[in-house]
Design a protein around this motif. Structure first.
Motif, PDB file in Angstrom:
ATOM      1  N   SER A 153       0.847  -1.190   0.000  1.00 54.24           N
ATOM      2  CA  SER A 153       0.000   0.000   0.000  1.00 54.24           C
ATOM      3  C   SER A 153       0.882   1.239   0.000  1.00 54.24           C
ATOM      4  N   THR A 154       0.787   2.038  -1.056  1.00 57.45           N
ATOM      5  CA  THR A 154       1.586   3.258  -1.136  1.00 57.45           C
ATOM      6  C   THR A 154       1.104   4.327  -0.171  1.00 57.45           C
ATOM      7  N   VAL A 155      -0.100   4.151   0.369  1.00 59.59           N
ATOM      8  CA  VAL A 155      -0.621   5.128   1.322  1.00 59.59           C
ATOM      9  C   VAL A 155       0.195   5.116   2.610  1.00 59.59           C
ATOM     10  N   VAL A 156       0.665   3.931   2.997  1.00 58.73           N
ATOM     11  CA  VAL A 156       1.453   3.799   4.220  1.00 58.73           C
ATOM     12  C   VAL A 156       2.797   4.500   4.038  1.00 58.73           C
ATOM     13  N   GLN A 157       3.115   5.405   4.961  1.00 62.76           N
ATOM     14  CA  GLN A 157       4.382   6.126   4.904  1.00 62.76           C
ATOM     15  C   GLN A 157       5.377   5.488   5.870  1.00 62.76           C
ATOM     16  N   PRO A 158       6.530   5.053   5.378  1.00 60.36           N
ATOM     17  CA  PRO A 158       7.494   4.358   6.255  1.00 60.36           C
ATOM     18  C   PRO A 158       8.010   5.272   7.364  1.00 60.36           C
ATOM     19  N   LEU A 159       8.294   4.682   8.511  1.00 56.66           N
ATOM     20  CA  LEU A 159       8.996   5.402   9.561  1.00 56.66           C
ATOM     21  C   LEU A 159      10.480   5.462   9.219  1.00 56.66           C
ATOM     22  N   SER A 160      11.183   6.392   9.849  1.00 60.69           N
ATOM     23  CA  SER A 160      12.600   6.574   9.568  1.00 60.69           C
ATOM     24  C   SER A 160      13.484   5.762  10.515  1.00 60.69           C
ATOM     25  N   GLY A 161      13.418   6.044  11.805  1.00 59.93           N
ATOM     26  CA  GLY A 161      14.291   5.382  12.771  1.00 59.93           C
ATOM     27  C   GLY A 161      15.702   5.913  12.779  1.00 59.93           C
ATOM     28  N   ALA A 162      16.036   6.809  11.831  1.00 58.59           N
ATOM     29  CA  ALA A 162      17.413   7.291  11.716  1.00 58.59           C
ATOM     30  C   ALA A 162      17.813   8.192  12.865  1.00 58.59           C
ATOM     31  N   VAL A 163      16.873   8.956  13.397  1.00 67.11           N
ATOM     32  CA  VAL A 163      17.224   9.882  14.482  1.00 67.11           C
ATOM     33  C   VAL A 163      17.613   9.105  15.737  1.00 67.11           C
ATOM     34  N   LEU A 164      16.894   8.036  16.029  1.00 68.76           N
ATOM     35  CA  LEU A 164      17.252   7.218  17.185  1.00 68.76           C
ATOM     36  C   LEU A 164      18.640   6.612  17.006  1.00 68.76           C
ATOM     37  N   LEU A 165      18.945   6.122  15.818  1.00 70.16           N
ATOM     38  CA  LEU A 165      20.273   5.572  15.563  1.00 70.16           C
ATOM     39  C   LEU A 165      21.337   6.645  15.723  1.00 70.16           C
ATOM     40  N   PRO A 195       4.053   8.334  -7.111  1.00 69.73           N
ATOM     41  CA  PRO A 195       3.034   8.156  -8.152  1.00 69.73           C
ATOM     42  C   PRO A 195       1.781   7.492  -7.590  1.00 69.73           C
ATOM     43  N   GLY A 196       0.637   8.081  -7.926  1.00 70.49           N
ATOM     44  CA  GLY A 196      -0.631   7.548  -7.457  1.00 70.49           C
ATOM     45  C   GLY A 196      -1.134   8.176  -6.187  1.00 70.49           C
ATOM     46  N   LEU A 197      -0.329   9.045  -5.562  1.00 71.63           N
ATOM     47  CA  LEU A 197      -0.745   9.706  -4.333  1.00 71.63           C
ATOM     48  C   LEU A 197      -0.853  11.213  -4.551  1.00 71.63           C
ATOM     49  N   ASP A 198      -1.874  11.801  -3.955  1.00 71.37           N
ATOM     50  CA  ASP A 198      -2.006  13.247  -3.976  1.00 71.37           C
ATOM     51  C   ASP A 198      -0.912  13.861  -3.097  1.00 71.37           C
ATOM     52  N   PRO A 199      -0.220  14.906  -3.565  1.00 67.64           N
ATOM     53  CA  PRO A 199       0.869  15.489  -2.764  1.00 67.64           C
ATOM     54  C   PRO A 199       0.434  15.939  -1.374  1.00 67.64           C
ATOM     55  N   ASP A 200      -0.744  16.543  -1.279  1.00 65.64           N
ATOM     56  CA  ASP A 200      -1.212  16.999   0.036  1.00 65.64           C
ATOM     57  C   ASP A 200      -1.472  15.818   0.963  1.00 65.64           C
ATOM     58  N   GLU A 201      -2.066  14.760   0.419  1.00 66.89           N
ATOM     59  CA  GLU A 201      -2.331  13.590   1.246  1.00 66.89           C
ATOM     60  C   GLU A 201      -1.028  12.913   1.678  1.00 66.89           C
ATOM     61  N   GLN A 202      -0.047  12.875   0.774  1.00 64.07           N
ATOM     62  CA  GLN A 202       1.217  12.264   1.160  1.00 64.07           C
ATOM     63  C   GLN A 202       1.926  13.105   2.220  1.00 64.07           C
ATOM     64  N   MET A 203       1.810  14.428   2.120  1.00 61.60           N
ATOM     65  CA  MET A 203       2.439  15.273   3.130  1.00 61.60           C
ATOM     66  C   MET A 203       1.794  15.070   4.492  1.00 61.60           C
ATOM     67  N   ILE A 204       0.475  14.884   4.497  1.00 62.10           N
ATOM     68  CA  ILE A 204      -0.210  14.567   5.753  1.00 62.10           C
ATOM     69  C   ILE A 204       0.311  13.237   6.300  1.00 62.10           C
ATOM     70  N   GLY A 205       0.489  12.263   5.398  1.00 60.83           N
ATOM     71  CA  GLY A 205       1.025  10.975   5.818  1.00 60.83           C
ATOM     72  C   GLY A 205       2.425  11.103   6.387  1.00 60.83           C
ATOM     73  N   ARG A 206       3.271  11.916   5.753  1.00 58.78           N
ATOM     74  CA  ARG A 206       4.622  12.119   6.267  1.00 58.78           C
ATOM     75  C   ARG A 206       4.572  12.798   7.637  1.00 58.78           C
ATOM     76  N   TRP A 207       3.643  13.741   7.803  1.00 59.54           N
ATOM     77  CA  TRP A 207       3.492  14.425   9.089  1.00 59.54           C
ATOM     78  C   TRP A 207       3.118  13.436  10.189  1.00 59.54           C
ATOM     79  N   LEU A 208       2.156  12.569   9.901  1.00 57.41           N
ATOM     80  CA  LEU A 208       1.737  11.587  10.901  1.00 57.41           C
ATOM     81  C   LEU A 208       2.853  10.582  11.193  1.00 57.41           C
ATOM     82  N   ALA A 209       3.570  10.148  10.152  1.00 58.69           N
ATOM     83  CA  ALA A 209       4.683   9.229  10.360  1.00 58.69           C
ATOM     84  C   ALA A 209       5.778   9.883  11.190  1.00 58.69           C
ATOM     85  N   ALA A 210       6.006  11.183  10.984  1.00 55.90           N
ATOM     86  CA  ALA A 210       7.028  11.897  11.754  1.00 55.90           C
ATOM     87  C   ALA A 210       6.694  11.899  13.238  1.00 55.90           C
TER      88      ALA A 210
END
Length: 220
Positions: free
Chosen positions: A52-64, A156-171
Motif C-alpha cells: 500500500s503506497t498510502v502507508v508512509q514508512p517510519l525513519s528510525g534514523a534519528v534514534l540511531l 506516483p498515485g498519491l495526492d501530494p497533500d495527502e502524502q504530506m499529511i502521511g509524512r506528518w503523521l509518520a514523523a
C-alpha cells in the motif's frame, strides 16, 4: 537519482573522514545499536510489505544517530538500505532515495536541531528528552519529507497533500518512539546514547565554569 547519489556520497565521505570507529571500544558497539539497525529495514520497507503506497514508512534514523552518533549512523545506514532493497524488492534508485530521505537527511537535520537545543536551551534532562528526542525528531522527519517531495515530487498515485499529511503523521510516530526510548535509556542505560552526557545534563546548578561537552567525532 543523481542528486540522491551526490548527497549519499557526501554524507558517507564526511562520516569516513571523521573516523568514528575510534570511539568504539575493543568489545565493539553495544548490541542495541546493531539490534536497531536490524529493525530499520522493516520500517523503511513497510509500504512494500503491506502493498500500500498510502502507508508512509517510519525513519528510525534519528534514534540511531542519538545512540551511535552521526558519523557511525550514516555508515550503518548503508547496509540498512541494502537490506531494505533486498527485503522489500526495491529498485536501486528507490533504495538510494530511502537511504537519503529516510536516513541521512533526518539524521543530519536532527543533528543540527540537537546542536541548537544544546546551545540555546538549559542543560536539563527534560530538555534533552523532549527537545532532542521528541521535537527534533518530529521536525527533522517532517522537513526531510517536505524536501523530498519538493525535489522529487509525490509518490506516483498519491495526492501530494495527502502524502504530506502521511509524512506528518509518520514523523510524529517516529517522535513518540524516539522520545520514549531515549527516556528509558537516559534512566537505565545512558551509555547507549552517544549524544548524552551525565556531566552535561546532571551538573549541579551551582557549579561554575563552561559546560562539559559531548562533542567528539563519534558523539555527533
Amino acid at each position: 537519482m543523481e542528486l540522491d547519489l551526490v548527497l549519499a556520497a557526501v554524507a558517507v565521505a564526511v562520516a569516513l573522514w571523521l573516523r568514528p570507529w575510534r570511539v568504539v571500544g575493543p568489545a565493539g558497539p553495544p548490541w542495541v545499536w546493531l539490534g536497531w539497525c536490524a529493525v530499520m529495514p522493516v520500517l523503511w520497507g513497510t509500504d512494500r510489505y503491506v502493498a500500500s503506497t498510502v502507508v508512509q514508512p517510519l525513519s528510525g534514523a534519528v534514534l540511531l544517530m542519538m545512540m551511535a552518533g552521526w558519523p557511525l549512523a550514516v555508515l550503518a545506514m548503508v547496509p540498512v538500505a541494502l537490506a531494505t532493497w533486498a527485503m522489500a524488492g526495491l529498485e536501486g534508485a528507490e533504495a538510494l532515495h530511502r537511504l537519503v530521505w529516510l536516513g541521512d537527511m533526518p539524521a543530519t537535520i536532527a543533528l543540527g536541531l540537537g546542536a541548537a537545543v544544546r546551545r540555546w536551551l538549559p542543560h536539563q534532562l527534560f530538555v534533552y528528552i523532549l527537545g532532542r528526542g521528541f521535537v527534533a525528531t518530529a521536525l527533522s522527519c517532517v522537513l526531510s519529507g517536505a524536501l523530498s517531495m519538493a525535489l522529487h515530487g509525490a509518490t506516483p498515485g498519491l495526492d501530494p497533500d495527502e502524502q504530506m499529511i502521511g509524512r506528518w503523521l509518520a514523523a510524529w510516530g517516529d517522535a513518540f518512539l524516539v522520545g520514549m526510548v531515549v527516556a528509558i535509556f537516559v534512566a537505565f542505560r545512558p551509555e547507549w546514547l552517544a549524544t548524552y552526557s551525565d556531566r552535561l545534563y546532571l551538573r549541579p546548578p551551582e557549579s561554575g565554569g563552561p559546560p562539559d561537552r559531548d562533542d567528539g567525532p563519534g558523539a555527533e
